[in-house]
Design an enzyme around this catalytic site. Structure first.
Site, mmCIF file in Angstrom:
data_model
loop_
_atom_site.group_PDB
_atom_site.id
_atom_site.type_symbol
_atom_site.label_atom_id
_atom_site.label_comp_id
_atom_site.label_asym_id
_atom_site.label_seq_id
_atom_site.Cartn_x
_atom_site.Cartn_y
_atom_site.Cartn_z
ATOM 1 N N SER A 147 2.070 7.973 6.589
ATOM 2 C CA SER A 147 1.197 7.065 7.348
ATOM 3 C C SER A 147 0.375 7.916 8.301
ATOM 4 O O SER A 147 0.806 9.007 8.711
ATOM 5 C CB SER A 147 2.048 6.080 8.160
ATOM 6 O OG SER A 147 1.262 5.440 9.149
ATOM 7 N N TYR A 160 9.627 4.214 13.221
ATOM 8 C CA TYR A 160 8.696 4.206 12.086
ATOM 9 C C TYR A 160 7.911 5.522 12.030
ATOM 10 O O TYR A 160 7.790 6.144 10.965
ATOM 11 C CB TYR A 160 7.755 3.005 12.208
ATOM 12 C CG TYR A 160 6.806 2.847 11.046
ATOM 13 C CD1 TYR A 160 7.268 2.445 9.803
ATOM 14 C CD2 TYR A 160 5.449 3.098 11.194
ATOM 15 C CE1 TYR A 160 6.398 2.300 8.726
ATOM 16 C CE2 TYR A 160 4.577 2.957 10.129
ATOM 17 C CZ TYR A 160 5.057 2.557 8.895
ATOM 18 O OH TYR A 160 4.187 2.423 7.831
HETATM 19 N N1 NAD Z 1 0.112 -1.737 5.510
HETATM 20 C C1 NAD Z 1 -0.128 -0.721 6.312
HETATM 21 O O1 NAD Z 1 -0.901 -0.819 7.275
HETATM 22 C C2 NAD Z 1 0.520 0.611 6.060
HETATM 23 C C3 NAD Z 1 0.022 1.737 6.731
HETATM 24 C C4 NAD Z 1 0.605 2.976 6.510
HETATM 25 C C5 NAD Z 1 1.663 3.095 5.628
HETATM 26 N N2 NAD Z 1 2.130 1.991 4.994
HETATM 27 C C6 NAD Z 1 3.258 2.156 4.096
HETATM 28 O O2 NAD Z 1 2.890 1.721 2.805
HETATM 29 C C7 NAD Z 1 4.055 1.265 2.110
HETATM 30 C C8 NAD Z 1 3.784 -0.101 1.522
HETATM 31 O O3 NAD Z 1 3.458 -0.976 2.579
HETATM 32 P P1 NAD Z 1 2.773 -2.405 2.373
HETATM 33 O O4 NAD Z 1 1.906 -2.598 3.548
HETATM 34 O O5 NAD Z 1 2.237 -2.525 1.006
HETATM 35 O O6 NAD Z 1 4.083 -3.325 2.578
HETATM 36 P P2 NAD Z 1 4.588 -4.664 1.875
HETATM 37 O O7 NAD Z 1 5.631 -5.190 2.830
HETATM 38 O O8 NAD Z 1 3.468 -5.526 1.459
HETATM 39 O O9 NAD Z 1 5.320 -4.105 0.572
HETATM 40 C C9 NAD Z 1 6.475 -3.307 0.641
HETATM 41 C C10 NAD Z 1 7.306 -3.544 -0.613
HETATM 42 O O10 NAD Z 1 8.461 -2.697 -0.521
HETATM 43 C C11 NAD Z 1 9.590 -3.440 -0.935
HETATM 44 N N3 NAD Z 1 10.809 -2.872 -0.365
HETATM 45 C C12 NAD Z 1 11.236 -2.947 0.926
HETATM 46 N N4 NAD Z 1 12.432 -2.349 1.044
HETATM 47 C C13 NAD Z 1 12.759 -1.868 -0.188
HETATM 48 C C14 NAD Z 1 13.862 -1.153 -0.704
HETATM 49 N N5 NAD Z 1 14.912 -0.827 0.072
HETATM 50 N N6 NAD Z 1 13.854 -0.807 -2.001
HETATM 51 C C15 NAD Z 1 12.820 -1.161 -2.802
HETATM 52 N N7 NAD Z 1 11.747 -1.848 -2.380
HETATM 53 C C16 NAD Z 1 11.722 -2.198 -1.087
HETATM 54 C C17 NAD Z 1 9.310 -4.864 -0.461
HETATM 55 O O11 NAD Z 1 10.103 -5.818 -1.131
HETATM 56 C C18 NAD Z 1 7.827 -4.993 -0.743
HETATM 57 O O12 NAD Z 1 7.586 -5.464 -2.038
HETATM 58 C C19 NAD Z 1 5.195 1.324 3.121
HETATM 59 O O13 NAD Z 1 5.917 2.531 2.946
HETATM 60 C C20 NAD Z 1 4.481 1.348 4.453
HETATM 61 O O14 NAD Z 1 5.235 1.978 5.463
HETATM 62 C C21 NAD Z 1 1.583 0.746 5.183
#
Ligand code: NAD
Length: 263
Positions: A147, A160
């Site tokens: 991130s 985080y």
């Molecule tokens: N959305 C943002 O602003 C953002 C920014 C930087 C990084 N990220 C990272 O991107 C990634 C995806 O985020 P997103 O925004 O698409 O989130 P989201 O919540 O929409 O999707 C995350 C998915 O991961 C799954 N998940 C959670 N725990 C799990 C586990 N133990 N095993 C398997 N699957 C699991 C959930 O069921 C969900 O389908 C994450 O690692 C998040 O930290 C997101």
């Protein structure tokens, strides 16, 4: 399938592929010819991702995988190698992750452990078993979800931020060890991307003031546009494909200018 043949016949695993960035990436990989294993704890939504890919004429399967559980992750890698009968795993996108809000003194031990288990241990386990396979086949691309917060401080994200910094450091270390086997390892550093993850964060942390919180997010970028899952999926596609063959150990920032400077 539509589009180019960037990932033609490549077997790809997308963890967290049931929602947000993971779902957009699974669909994009499949549209570019990838055979995609969607791995998630959310069976219903994971099934929806696979159905959407099938409706487009793509190839995909779903496995229930908790990335923090060693048996699940071993089965995931075996499942990918069996998928499509290719006997290989070409791309692993270690995307699954969870959030945690709080300054360090507000962070309960259980929350710290949970974030580290999914965001760091999950990347370690996925990589561990994927690298064994990729070493045998001498090639592969691993993309780890970090991130922008790994490089800049943001309020009340102690656990985080620590987890995403660990992922970035692990990526570089892995790349050094994997390079002799033609395995590339890169990280993605998104800024704020409009997904259920961010919607939930705004609801929980800024109840009644979501609109102002959203404006604050836009102010810390160099564009008013909100990041979309497709913006990150496009970067993941680049890192997965051979187009990025000279990109190794990189942290690719996709954040609407949030880390670049102030307007
Ligand atoms: N959305 C943002 O602003 C953002 C920014 C930087 C990084 N990220 C990272 O991107 C990634 C995806 O985020 P997103 O925004 O698409 O989130 P989201 O919540 O929409 O999707 C995350 C998915 O991961 C799954 N998940 C959670 N725990 C799990 C586990 N133990 N095993 C398997 N699957 C699991 C959930 O069921 C969900 O389908 C994450 O690692 C998040 O930290 C997101």
């Amino acid at each position: 399938m539509v589009g180019t043949t960037t990932l033609d016949g490549k077997v790809c695993v997308v963890t967290g592929g049931a929602s947000g960035i993971g779902r957009a990436t699974a669909e994009l990989f499949a549209r570019h010819g990838g055979i995609v294993l969607v791995a998630d704890i959310d069976d219903a939504a994971g099934g929806d991702t696979v159905a959407a890919i099938s409706a487009l004429g793509g190839q995909a399967g779903f496995m229930h995988v908790d990335v923090s559980r060693v048996a699940d992750v071993q089965a995931m890698v075996r499942g990918a190698v069996a998928l499509g009968g290719r006997g290989r795993l070409d791309v692993l996108f270690n995307n699954a992750g969870i959030g945690c809000v709080g300054a360090v003194e507000e962070t309960e031990e259980a929350d710290w452990e949970r974030v580290m288990a999914v965001n760091v241990r999950g990347v370690y386990l996925g990589s561990r078993f994927a690298v064994e396979q990729m070493k045998m086949q001498r090639g592969g691309s691993i993309i780890n979800m970090s991130s922008a917060i790994a490089n800049i401080g943001l309020a009340r994200r102690a656990a985080y931020a620590a987890s995403k910094g660990a992922v970035l450091a692990l990526t570089r270390s892995m790349q050094v060890d994997c390079a002799p086997y033609a395995i590339r390892v890169n990280a993605l550093l998104p800024g704020t991307i409009w997904t259920p993850f961010v919607e939930g964060y705004l609801r929980r942390s800024f109840a009644g003031e979501e609109a102002q919180a959203l404006q604050a997010i836009q102010r810390r970028q160099l564009t008013d546009n909100l990041g979309r899952p497709e913006d990150i999926a496009a970067a993941a596609l680049f890192l997965a494909s051979d187009e990025s063959r000279f990109v190794m150990g990189a942290g690719l920032t996709v954040d609407g200018g949030m880390s670049a400077g102030k307007a």
